[in-house]
Motif scaffolding. Structure first.
Motif, PDB file in Angstrom:
ATOM      1  N   PRO A   1      -5.415  -7.765  -3.000  1.00 52.59           N
ATOM      2  CA  PRO A   1      -6.840  -7.618  -3.324  1.00 52.59           C
ATOM      3  C   PRO A   1      -7.718  -7.397  -2.096  1.00 52.59           C
ATOM      4  CG  PRO A   1      -5.872  -9.409  -4.581  1.00 52.59           C
ATOM      5  CD  PRO A   1      -4.830  -8.983  -3.600  1.00 52.59           C
TER       6      PRO A   1
ATOM      7  N   VAL B   1      -0.913  -3.610  -4.344  1.00 48.95           N
ATOM      8  CA  VAL B   1      -1.814  -3.655  -3.194  1.00 48.95           C
ATOM      9  C   VAL B   1      -2.565  -4.984  -3.199  1.00 48.95           C
ATOM     10  CG1 VAL B   1      -3.734  -2.521  -2.019  1.00 48.95           C
ATOM     11  CG2 VAL B   1      -2.090  -1.163  -3.341  1.00 48.95           C
TER      12      VAL B   1
ATOM     13  N   PHE C   1      -7.248  -3.788  -1.536  1.00 50.81           N
ATOM     14  CA  PHE C   1      -7.573  -2.926  -2.665  1.00 50.81           C
ATOM     15  C   PHE C   1      -9.082  -2.792  -2.878  1.00 50.81           C
ATOM     16  CE2 PHE C   1      -7.841  -2.043  -7.310  1.00 50.81           C
ATOM     17  CZ  PHE C   1      -7.166  -0.833  -7.296  1.00 50.81           C
TER      18      PHE C   1
ATOM     19  N   LEU D   1     -10.717  -0.666  -0.258  1.00 53.32           N
ATOM     20  CA  LEU D   1     -10.214   0.683  -0.462  1.00 53.32           C
ATOM     21  C   LEU D   1     -10.969   1.378  -1.589  1.00 53.32           C
ATOM     22  CD1 LEU D   1      -8.061   2.792   0.342  1.00 53.32           C
ATOM     23  CD2 LEU D   1      -6.551   1.778  -1.374  1.00 53.32           C
ATOM     24  N   LEU D   2     -11.240   0.657  -2.664  1.00 50.27           N
ATOM     25  CA  LEU D   2     -12.016   1.216  -3.767  1.00 50.27           C
ATOM     26  C   LEU D   2     -13.423   1.599  -3.319  1.00 50.27           C
ATOM     27  CD1 LEU D   2     -11.143  -0.904  -6.941  1.00 50.27           C
ATOM     28  CD2 LEU D   2     -10.592   1.481  -6.484  1.00 50.27           C
TER      29      LEU D   2
ATOM     30  N   LEU E   1       1.488   3.182  -3.251  1.00 53.42           N
ATOM     31  CA  LEU E   1       0.285   3.850  -3.738  1.00 53.42           C
ATOM     32  C   LEU E   1       0.044   5.153  -2.980  1.00 53.42           C
ATOM     33  CD1 LEU E   1      -2.184   3.725  -5.593  1.00 53.42           C
ATOM     34  CD2 LEU E   1      -3.388   2.505  -3.768  1.00 53.42           C
TER      35      LEU E   1
ATOM     36  N   TRP F   1      -0.566   0.641  -7.702  1.00 53.43           N
ATOM     37  CA  TRP F   1      -1.832   0.015  -7.331  1.00 53.43           C
ATOM     38  C   TRP F   1      -1.790  -1.495  -7.525  1.00 53.43           C
ATOM     39  CZ3 TRP F   1      -4.564  -2.685 -11.013  1.00 53.43           C
ATOM     40  CH2 TRP F   1      -4.197  -2.473 -12.348  1.00 53.43           C
ATOM     41  N   GLN F   2      -0.917  -1.979  -8.439  1.00 56.27           N
ATOM     42  CA  GLN F   2      -0.841  -3.411  -8.681  1.00 56.27           C
ATOM     43  C   GLN F   2      -0.181  -4.169  -7.531  1.00 56.27           C
ATOM     44  OE1 GLN F   2       1.206  -3.641 -12.452  1.00 56.27           O
ATOM     45  NE2 GLN F   2      -0.688  -3.371 -13.616  1.00 56.27           N
TER      46      GLN F   2
ATOM     47  N   LEU G   1       0.814  -1.210   0.000  1.00 54.93           N
ATOM     48  CA  LEU G   1       0.000   0.000   0.000  1.00 54.93           C
ATOM     49  C   LEU G   1       0.854   1.269   0.000  1.00 54.93           C
ATOM     50  CD1 LEU G   1      -2.943   0.936   0.091  1.00 54.93           C
ATOM     51  CD2 LEU G   1      -2.800   0.915   2.590  1.00 54.93           C
TER      52      LEU G   1
END
Length: 469
Positions: free
Chosen positions: A416, A414, A419, A422-423, A31, A411-412, A28
């Motif tokens: 899943p 982080v 992620f 977080l989204l 990012l 971002w790749q 993280l």
């Protein structure tokens, strides 16, 4: 028959140790670093303007007292005249317009303000404040006034410059954009600072970019809470986020209440006020209305609002925004002089109180001069942090690569399980704070497109491990 000697457990080759699992933070952090970097570079110009104009606004309270000393203060006399006589003197000097409110002299050396609306040449959103000596009823001057805090021309100009750059409603987007991102930048900086090794935070004995980073991070840590507060309170009365916050408060039953201004009694609706809309001499008159409010415990400073029509009552409300706040209000029947409704600040919903305190602290009213000095210090700190941030961007360059950015692909890294939630959080925040969500979506789209273009040209770069600041 010969047999191969057996190999003991101790002698058997050991399988290779599995690679240590990558922590969620390790994925993280790049990012957060990339977001902090780009947000700082792109949003900083807006923040710089907000900081400079905010610095001026915090200083405008004291400047206003100096510039308009003649209008605001008077020599202390023996006895103050009735408010009605003071208003009559203001109306004699300015018979045009309508009395929209009266603020009786709150202190021994303060003038009374009589606010007139509908004056030719005065902004429709403003009033003309006529300043009257409460001891002699002599008019000492008149100035255009704006807002519930009674801002005079100097502070009004600076306030509008800070809020919308004198561009009207479109200009308010700049300040909302700055407020929407300030807490993100401050929060990201906090996270990055505390995740760094202690040795990398040291200022003494360092030079170049590391010294600038230490200054930027160390000072930013101490000021971050203030920035987050300014961001949150600034959004409460912004155009889009402010509307969403208002709807949320309404749905929770936490909106700011108001006293009922409906007149009571058999004379309501029959113009029992007995005066014209322009002279404020409705019914029992200002003096008895003020006395009724005093009997309910409303001490200075107060504002008296005349009835809007024959069906309305006088409204008397306290207007002290400094601590402790005085925000009680009463409605007084113009025919009988009786109090028909009372609203105490103690009875406000929790979010209404917090909003009131937050706004007054943000604008420098809550704790007076101390509050204003603290705001000026925060504004100066933000200006320094922005300058140090751009200096780090310059120092980060290599040769002709001015401001070498943080590599793509953060971002790749982080996981899943981090992620996806977080989204979801970003989507909710983007809905309630659109000038955070929309620019962030645009940034991500542009970043992805540029990454694909670089990939097709064979120049795609990604972060590896944890990016260095």
């Amino acid at each position: 028959m010969t047999t191969a000697p057996s190999t003991s457990t101790e002698e058997a080759p050991k399988p290779p140790a599995p690679a240590p699992a990558k922590s969620a933070w390790a994925g993280l952090r790049p990012l957060v670093l990339r977001l902090h970097f780009y947000a700082g570079v792109l949003v900083a110009p807006f923040l710089l303007v907000a900081a400079l104009t905010g610095l001026l606004y915090a200083a405008s309270f004291q400047a206003e007292k100096i510039v308009y000393d003649h209008e605001l203060t008077v020599p202390v006399g023996d006895r103050k005249l009735p408010v009605s006589e003071q208003v009559a003197a203001a109306r004699e000097a300015h018979p045009e317009g309508t009395v929209s409110a009266v603020r009786p002299s709150p202190e021994a050396d303060a003038t009374t303000r009589v606010m007139l609306s509908g004056i030719p040449g005065v902004d429709p959103d403003h009033t003309l404040a006529v300043f009257v000596d409460p001891y002699t009823a002599k008019v000492r001057g008149e100035l255009e006034q704006y807002g519930s805090t009674g801002a005079l021309p100097l502070r009004t100009w600076i306030d509008e410059f800070h809020r919308d750059l004198h561009l009207g409603e479109p200009g308010r987007l700049y300040s909302e954009f700055a407020a929407s991102w300030l807490w993100v930048i401050a929060g990201g900086g906090l996270v990055l600072w505390f995740s760094r090794r202690r040795a990398l935070r040291k200022l003494r004995g360092t030079g170049g970019r590391r010294r600038t980073l230490a200054l930027h991070g160390g000072v930013g840590v101490w000021a971050a809470a203030g920035f987050i507060f300014l961001s949150a309170t600034g959004l409460t009365w912004s155009t889009y986020a402010g509307a969403n916050i208002g709807e949320l408060r309404t749905s929770l039953g936490q909106e700011t209440p108001s006293v009922s201004a409906a007149a009571a009694g058999e004379h309501a609706g029959h113009d029992a006020a007995g005066g014209t809309a322009g002279d404020a001499a409705h019914g029992v008159g200002l003096d008895k209305v003020l006395a009724a409010a005093r009997a309910e415990g409303l001490g200075d400073p107060v504002e008296i609002v005349p009835p809007a029509d024959g069906k309305s009552a006088y409204v008397v409300r306290q207007i002290q925004r400094s601590w402790p706040e005085k925000q009680d209000s009463v409605a007084v029947d113009p025919a009988s002089g009786e109090v028909t409704d009372v609203l105490r600040f103690d009875d406000y919903p929790v979010l209404a109180k917090l909003t009131r305190w937050g706004i007054d602290l943000h604008t420098g009213n809550l704790f007076g001069l101390v509050n204003q000095i603290a705001l000026m210090a925060l504004a100066l700190t933000l200006i320094l942090l922005i300058l140090w941030g751009y200096r780090m961007w310059w120092q980060r360059g290599r040769g002709s690569a001015f401001g070498r950015p943080v590599p793509r692909g953060a971002w790749q890294q982080v996981p899943p399980y981090v992620f996806v939630p977080l989204l979801a959080v970003i989507a909710v925040l983007g809905y309630f704070v659109p000038l955070l969500g929309i620019p962030l979506a645009v940034f991500l789209a542009v970043d992805i497109v540029l990454g694909e273009v670089a990939h097709r040209r064979g120049r795609r770069t990604y972060t590896s491990g944890t990016a260095a600041r």
